[in-house]
Design an enzyme around this catalytic site. Sequence first.
Site, PDB file in Angstrom:
ATOM      1  CG  ASP A  97      -1.949   0.902   1.331  1.00  0.00           C
ATOM      2  OD1 ASP A  97      -1.542   2.430   0.563  1.00  0.00           O
ATOM      3  OD2 ASP A  97      -2.488   1.442   2.717  1.00  0.00           O
ATOM      4  CG  ASP A 151      -5.399   0.462   1.438  1.00  0.00           C
ATOM      5  OD1 ASP A 151      -4.898  -0.434   0.992  1.00  0.00           O
ATOM      6  OD2 ASP A 151      -5.413   1.369   2.197  1.00  0.00           O
ATOM      7  N   GLY A 157      18.376  -6.193  -0.166  1.00  0.00           N
ATOM      8  CA  GLY A 157      18.375  -7.397  -0.610  1.00  0.00           C
ATOM      9  C   GLY A 157      16.919  -8.328  -0.831  1.00  0.00           C
ATOM     10  CE1 TYR A 187      -3.132  -0.707  11.637  1.00  0.00           C
ATOM     11  CE2 TYR A 187      -3.834   2.002  11.660  1.00  0.00           C
ATOM     12  CZ  TYR A 187      -3.766   0.107  11.458  1.00  0.00           C
ATOM     13  OH  TYR A 187      -4.773  -0.009  10.396  1.00  0.00           O
ATOM     14  CE  LYS A 229      -5.275  -6.477  11.881  1.00  0.00           C
ATOM     15  NZ  LYS A 229      -4.888  -6.554  12.661  1.00  0.00           N
TER      16      LYS A 229
HETATM   17  P1  13P Z   1      -4.000  -0.613   5.437  1.00  0.00           P
HETATM   18  O1  13P Z   1      -3.751  -1.658   6.091  1.00  0.00           O
HETATM   19  O2  13P Z   1      -5.790  -1.544   4.243  1.00  0.00           O
HETATM   20  O3  13P Z   1      -3.895   0.444   5.131  1.00  0.00           O
HETATM   21  O4  13P Z   1      -5.648  -0.128   6.426  1.00  0.00           O
HETATM   22  C1  13P Z   1      -5.475   0.446   7.566  1.00  0.00           C
HETATM   23  C2  13P Z   1      -7.165   1.189   8.162  1.00  0.00           C
HETATM   24  O5  13P Z   1      -6.640   1.867   8.949  1.00  0.00           O
HETATM   25  C3  13P Z   1      -8.029   1.425   7.841  1.00  0.00           C
HETATM   26  O6  13P Z   1      -9.237   1.820   8.572  1.00  0.00           O
HETATM   27 MG    MG Z   2      -3.844   2.542   3.279  1.00  0.00          MG
HETATM   28 MG    MG Z   3      -4.713  -2.265   2.616  1.00  0.00          MG
END
Ligand code: 13P
Ligand code: MG
Ligand code: MG
Length: 366
Positions: free
Chosen positions: A11, A51, A102, A230, A233
């Site tokens: 992303d 995304d 790498g 964070y 995800k």
């Molecule tokens: P992504 O990990 O897809 O970028 O989504 C992050 C998020 O906070 C969605 O609410």
């Molecule tokens: Mg995102």
């Molecule tokens: Mg994503």
Amino acid sequence: MKTTLSVIKADVGSIGGHIQPSKRLLEAVRKHVATEGRGLVTDSYISYTGDDIAILMTHSRGKGNEKIHQLAWDAFVAGTRVAKEQGLYGAGQDLLKDSFSGNVKGLGPAVAELDFDERPNEPFLFFAADKTDPGAYNLPLYLAFTDPMYNSGLILSPAMSQGFRFVIMDVSCTEGDRVVELNAPEDMYDIAALLRDNQRFVVEAIYSRTSGEVVVSVSTTRLHNIAGKYTGKDDPVMLVRVQGAFPATGEVLAPFNIGHYVAGFMRGSHTGPLMPVRSNSGISYFDGPPVVSCQAFCVSKGILTEPADAFDHPYWDFVRTKVSQKATDIRAQGFSGVSMLHYGELEYGGIVEKMKKLENMFKVRA
Ligand code: 13P
Ligand code: MG
Ligand code: MG
Ligand code: 13P
């Protein structure tokens, strides 16, 4: 000569929040791979799911090849430049390190790779999921590779009667790749005991016990473990070879009709049902629901066919409606109980501060 399939996804920016990449961003990634990949990759295909942009490449350089990984990294860097120009949200989100070293593993992008001698016909499936983590594939893989209720080939095809070997990774271990190998059918209860915990134990690979060949490769990245906080995800990709001595395409797809509850959804901190969607589709309700796309290909001497979009079929419209209902149902209880992930899996640091403050306000009554 072996053929290698490498899918590397990241992303690096998205329109209007965590929804979908812009056309210009996709074009920048595509153009980089097309021009710089000449003489390096045999074929490539670029697509998006939510995304996340995935670069699927075929080549003969084997897994973990530095040049192939660098090509994908540089394509995402080129994409990030466009994302910044356009003011896209989360530009460069998954490029967690400043420079390439790498191999993209541990740098943010997710990677799944398969290395094999091509069969006379070589069909395979490429899955990409958004707003969830690699454990989302645990249940579908368990059912497709061990359970005759989902995979009729386990009963009907002699080539599958010996079952499959699962390589399962403990993704909570940050010192190195901590893995265990277990055989289906005899270790099925042990496999289930591990795979029920989607956040800790993740299928990394599956092998045919009849031929010894590799069938499945899943990306096991946990961004949380790389960044220490964070950043998004883990949005996993997966490659699955199908037919012949492996499950049929439809047997691998079958368990995705459950729309099972996975971790992810809004802010990577909730529980939501996994919705099978068409490839190149975006995200909407509550930054979700968590989605998975599947593109089917055949490959010959490294040359890909065009993809067939496996979830673009009237049957899956019915499943999507059911999954929408499941998403609505669990969202009705907001933050309460199972609809939000437990404390250790919450992807936002803010809750830690809040809990610290509240802890100090508690008093034990005499
Ligand atoms: P992504 O990990 O897809 O970028 O989504 C992050 C998020 O906070 C969605 O609410
Ligand atoms: Mg995102
Ligand atoms: Mg994503
Ligand atoms: P093959 O035996 O040709 O792999 O196909 C199995 C099948 O019929 C899938 O439904």
